[in-house]
Every structure is written in C-alpha cells, then in structure tokens.
Design an enzyme around this catalytic site. Structure first.
Site, PDB file in Angstrom:
ATOM      1  N   ASP A  38       0.855  -1.192   0.000  1.00  0.00           N
ATOM      2  CA  ASP A  38       0.000   0.000   0.000  1.00  0.00           C
ATOM      3  C   ASP A  38       0.887   1.237   0.000  1.00  0.00           C
ATOM      4  OD1 ASP A  38      -3.236   0.249   0.744  1.00  0.00           O
ATOM      5  OD2 ASP A  38      -2.103   2.089   1.063  1.00  0.00           O
ATOM      6  N   TYR A 153     -12.255   7.982 -13.675  1.00  0.00           N
ATOM      7  CA  TYR A 153     -12.373   6.709 -12.954  1.00  0.00           C
ATOM      8  C   TYR A 153     -13.035   5.643 -13.829  1.00  0.00           C
ATOM      9  CZ  TYR A 153     -13.767   3.383  -9.303  1.00  0.00           C
ATOM     10  OH  TYR A 153     -13.951   2.239  -8.555  1.00  0.00           O
ATOM     11  N   LYS A 157     -11.478   2.191 -15.452  1.00  0.00           N
ATOM     12  CA  LYS A 157     -11.950   0.844 -15.119  1.00  0.00           C
ATOM     13  C   LYS A 157     -12.340   0.077 -16.384  1.00  0.00           C
ATOM     14  CE  LYS A 157     -11.297   1.057 -10.664  1.00  0.00           C
ATOM     15  NZ  LYS A 157     -10.227   0.266 -10.030  1.00  0.00           N
ATOM     16  N   THR A 188     -16.793   1.137   1.995  1.00  0.00           N
ATOM     17  CA  THR A 188     -15.394   1.447   2.326  1.00  0.00           C
ATOM     18  C   THR A 188     -15.225   2.966   2.329  1.00  0.00           C
ATOM     19  OG1 THR A 188     -14.582   1.634   0.066  1.00  0.00           O
ATOM     20  CG2 THR A 188     -14.632  -0.590   0.991  1.00  0.00           C
TER      21      THR A 188
HETATM   22  N1  NAD Z   1     -15.804   0.738  -2.615  1.00  0.00           N
HETATM   23  C1  NAD Z   1     -16.502   0.666  -3.712  1.00  0.00           C
HETATM   24  O1  NAD Z   1     -17.698   0.972  -3.738  1.00  0.00           O
HETATM   25  C2  NAD Z   1     -15.869   0.152  -4.992  1.00  0.00           C
HETATM   26  C3  NAD Z   1     -16.736  -0.105  -6.079  1.00  0.00           C
HETATM   27  C4  NAD Z   1     -16.185  -0.569  -7.267  1.00  0.00           C
HETATM   28  C5  NAD Z   1     -14.822  -0.761  -7.366  1.00  0.00           C
HETATM   29  N2  NAD Z   1     -14.019  -0.497  -6.312  1.00  0.00           N
HETATM   30  C6  NAD Z   1     -12.587  -0.712  -6.514  1.00  0.00           C
HETATM   31  O2  NAD Z   1     -12.105  -1.616  -5.532  1.00  0.00           O
HETATM   32  C7  NAD Z   1     -10.733  -1.313  -5.220  1.00  0.00           C
HETATM   33  C8  NAD Z   1     -10.601  -1.125  -3.716  1.00  0.00           C
HETATM   34  O3  NAD Z   1     -11.507  -0.090  -3.336  1.00  0.00           O
HETATM   35  P1  NAD Z   1     -11.812   0.276  -1.808  1.00  0.00           P
HETATM   36  O4  NAD Z   1     -13.206   0.756  -1.792  1.00  0.00           O
HETATM   37  O5  NAD Z   1     -11.367  -0.817  -0.918  1.00  0.00           O
HETATM   38  O6  NAD Z   1     -10.859   1.549  -1.699  1.00  0.00           O
HETATM   39  P2  NAD Z   1     -10.168   2.220  -0.428  1.00  0.00           P
HETATM   40  O7  NAD Z   1      -9.986   3.642  -0.829  1.00  0.00           O
HETATM   41  O8  NAD Z   1     -10.866   1.894   0.843  1.00  0.00           O
HETATM   42  O9  NAD Z   1      -8.758   1.458  -0.404  1.00  0.00           O
HETATM   43  C9  NAD Z   1      -7.844   1.606  -1.456  1.00  0.00           C
HETATM   44  C10 NAD Z   1      -6.442   1.328  -0.941  1.00  0.00           C
HETATM   45  O10 NAD Z   1      -5.531   1.562  -2.041  1.00  0.00           O
HETATM   46  C11 NAD Z   1      -4.422   2.311  -1.551  1.00  0.00           C
HETATM   47  N3  NAD Z   1      -3.826   3.123  -2.624  1.00  0.00           N
HETATM   48  C12 NAD Z   1      -4.371   4.216  -3.202  1.00  0.00           C
HETATM   49  N4  NAD Z   1      -3.500   4.737  -4.086  1.00  0.00           N
HETATM   50  C13 NAD Z   1      -2.379   3.970  -4.046  1.00  0.00           C
HETATM   51  C14 NAD Z   1      -1.135   4.025  -4.717  1.00  0.00           C
HETATM   52  N5  NAD Z   1      -0.828   5.001  -5.587  1.00  0.00           N
HETATM   53  N6  NAD Z   1      -0.212   3.061  -4.449  1.00  0.00           N
HETATM   54  C15 NAD Z   1      -0.499   2.072  -3.547  1.00  0.00           C
HETATM   55  N7  NAD Z   1      -1.664   1.983  -2.873  1.00  0.00           N
HETATM   56  C16 NAD Z   1      -2.594   2.923  -3.121  1.00  0.00           C
HETATM   57  C17 NAD Z   1      -5.019   3.204  -0.451  1.00  0.00           C
HETATM   58  O11 NAD Z   1      -4.038   3.705   0.423  1.00  0.00           O
HETATM   59  C18 NAD Z   1      -6.027   2.265   0.200  1.00  0.00           C
HETATM   60  O12 NAD Z   1      -5.452   1.532   1.261  1.00  0.00           O
HETATM   61  C19 NAD Z   1     -10.380  -0.060  -6.034  1.00  0.00           C
HETATM   62  O13 NAD Z   1      -9.711  -0.422  -7.211  1.00  0.00           O
HETATM   63  C20 NAD Z   1     -11.744   0.529  -6.354  1.00  0.00           C
HETATM   64  O14 NAD Z   1     -11.719   1.314  -7.529  1.00  0.00           O
HETATM   65  C21 NAD Z   1     -14.509  -0.048  -5.116  1.00  0.00           C
END
Ligand code: NAD
Length: 255
Positions: A38, A153, A157, A188
């Site tokens: 991370d 975004y 994706k 989240t």
């Molecule tokens: N939460 C949702 O509703 C949702 C929906 C669809 C897709 N997603 C996708 O699921 C994945 C996880 O989402 P989440 O909701 O757990 O997000 P989150 O923001 O809770 O966690 C994301 C993590 O990625 C890390 N991160 C961000 N930029 C970074 C970088 N440059 N280098 C290394 N680490 C980095 C952050 O520090 C964090 O710990 C993402 O790809 C997101 O696009 C989430």
C-alpha cells in the site's frame, strides 16, 4: 519468512484498508502467505497482526520503478509468486468534462491502469516460473456501464477490463488466468469519503441513497468481495479466465 515454505504466495495491492485489507485476511485464513502493498505505511502495522504470515510493503503504484521493486522484493522475501491481486485504485474527482482537471485524470490513470499493467509485466516471469497462477484485477461496475461526471475513474476501469481480456488471451498458454473483479458500491472509505454523489461528498445521504437504489437494499460488505477474490486467487480453475466477476447485489442486472 522461510523461502522454502510451500504455501502459495499472493501479492495484494491496496492492502491497508477496504476491500484489499479484508482480502488479505481472507487469504491468510485460507493458508496463503501474503505480500501486502500500500502507499500508506499503516500496511506494515496491519501485516504484523498476522503473526508472520503477511509481510507489509510500502509502494506508490503511480511510480513504475516502485512497482518493479515491489515485485522483486516480494519474490526475494517470499521465495516466489503464485497469484497477483491488483486491488488498489483511486476515485479522482467528479466534474463536468470541460472542468475535469487534467492532472487528476493523469494520476487516476497512472494508478488504476499503468500501475496494474506494470505490476503484471513484472509478475508474469515469476508466475511462469511457478508453472502458472492467477491474476485478479479490480475494476468496478463502472467498467460495464457509464457514469456522468466520473470520467477518469470510469474510463480507467473500462481500460482495466480491456487489459484483462487481452492478457487472458496472451497468458492462457502459460496456465495463467486473468480475471477482473467488478464490485458494485461497497462499504469502504472510497464511498464514505471519495464518492461525490453529485456534490454531497462524504455525507451520510450518499450512502443512504446508494443503499436505497441497490436491489439488496444495502451496499456490499468488504467480506463479500474478499471471499470472492480469495477464491479467484487460490481456488478457481485456470479455465475460468478473461472474464468480469461481478459482485454488485444485482445493481447492473435490472434494466
Ligand atoms: N468501494 C466501492 O464501492 C468500490 C466499487 C467498485 C470498485 N471499487 C474498486 O475496488 C478497489 C478497492 O476499493 P476500496 O473501496 O477498498 O478503496 P479504499 O480507498 O478503501 O482502499 C484503497 C487502498 O488503495 C491504496 N492506494 C491508493 N493509491 C495507491 C497508490 N498510488 N499506491 C499504492 N496503494 C494505493 C489506499 O491507500 C487504500 O489503502 C479499487 O480499485 C476501487 O476502484 C470499489
């Protein structure tokens, strides 16, 4: 960590919180060793909760040299690599196209698309050396449908989905599956702090509205995504490849 340990090794990005952090716990529960990456240094403290089964590593996926280093340190520390979970992603801004900041657009793509591509480039030789493996990328239901104002975004994706399809074809002869997890809204920080909801960023109303428009009546829990991700990374047959794995409470099912 003992490099002669034969338990499978999985590298997870975005492992400090949200879906990534829960997936780390699901993988550890199923007996995998995990290299948890991370940008936030709290990943190291989180990894320490797993009594040596998880190693934490800090890297910024927007920097290709740090991505290359992450793979090489993982392989040196763990003795190999069996599966790669590209979970980390950022949301960027919500803005009309003519106002969308170019710097944000480029940063979202650097993390969400280039970071995934470079991680796969460096991981593939090690997956081949292991006789095959699994790559799971994370897109979103935003890889399947459009969404006004969230251009960087959603387009990023769609790109992750395209990358998954191309690499599944390229890597099938090597016994390497490549799939893409497409979560719907999941509870989240991305939803509670980043998702804009047309000008009401971070408000409780955004979450309530998402719950109300989801057929299940609620967002996904990270455990629901983590269980599916762990299965795809450790147990799914390699024949299941090149596909989106949609976990969205039927959000994209209705007309
Ligand atoms: N939460 C949702 O509703 C949702 C929906 C669809 C897709 N997603 C996708 O699921 C994945 C996880 O989402 P989440 O909701 O757990 O997000 P989150 O923001 O809770 O966690 C994301 C993590 O990625 C890390 N991160 C961000 N930029 C970074 C970088 N440059 N280098 C290394 N680490 C980095 C952050 O520090 C964090 O710990 C993402 O790809 C997101 O696009 C989430």
């Amino acid at each position: 960590m003992d490099p002669n340990d034969k338990r499978p090794v999985v590298l997870v990005t975005g492992a400090a919180r949200g879906i990534g952090a829960t997936t780390v716990a699901c993988l550890a529960e199923r007996g995998a060793r995990v290299f948890a990456v991370d940008i936030g240094s709290d990943v190291v403290e989180y990894a320490a909760e797993f009594d040596g089964q998880v190693i934490g590593h800090v890297a910024d996926l927007a920097d290709p040299s740090q991505v290359a280093e992450m793979i090489s340190i993982c392989v040196k520390t763990m003795g190999g690599l069996n599966s790669l979970y590209n979970d980390a992603g950022i949301f960027g801004d919500t803005a009309p196209v003519e106002d969308y900041p170019l710097a944000t657009f480029e940063h979202v793509w650097a993390v969400n698309v280039r970071g995934v591509f470079v991680a796969i480039q460096h991981a593939v030789p090690h997956l081949r050396a292991a006789g095959g493996g699994a790559i799971l990328n994370t897109a979103s239901t935003g890889a399947l449908v459009g969404s006004a104002g969230i251009t960087a975004y959603v387009a990023s994706k769609h790109a992750v989905h395209g990358l998954t399809r191309c690499l599944a074809l390229e890597l099938a002869p090597d016994n390497i599956s490549v799939n893409v997890l497409c979560p719907g809204a999941t509870d989240t920080a991305m939803i509670s702090t980043d998702f804009d909801g047309h000008g009401r960023k971070g408000t409780a109303r955004v979450s309530e509205e998402i719950d109300s428009i989801t057929p299940t009546g609620r967002m996904a829990r990270t455990e629901e995504l983590g269980a599916v991700a762990a299965w795809a990374l450790l147990e799914a047959p390699v024949y299941m490849t090149g596909k989106p794995i949609v976990v969205d409470g039927a959000q994209t099912t209705r007309p």
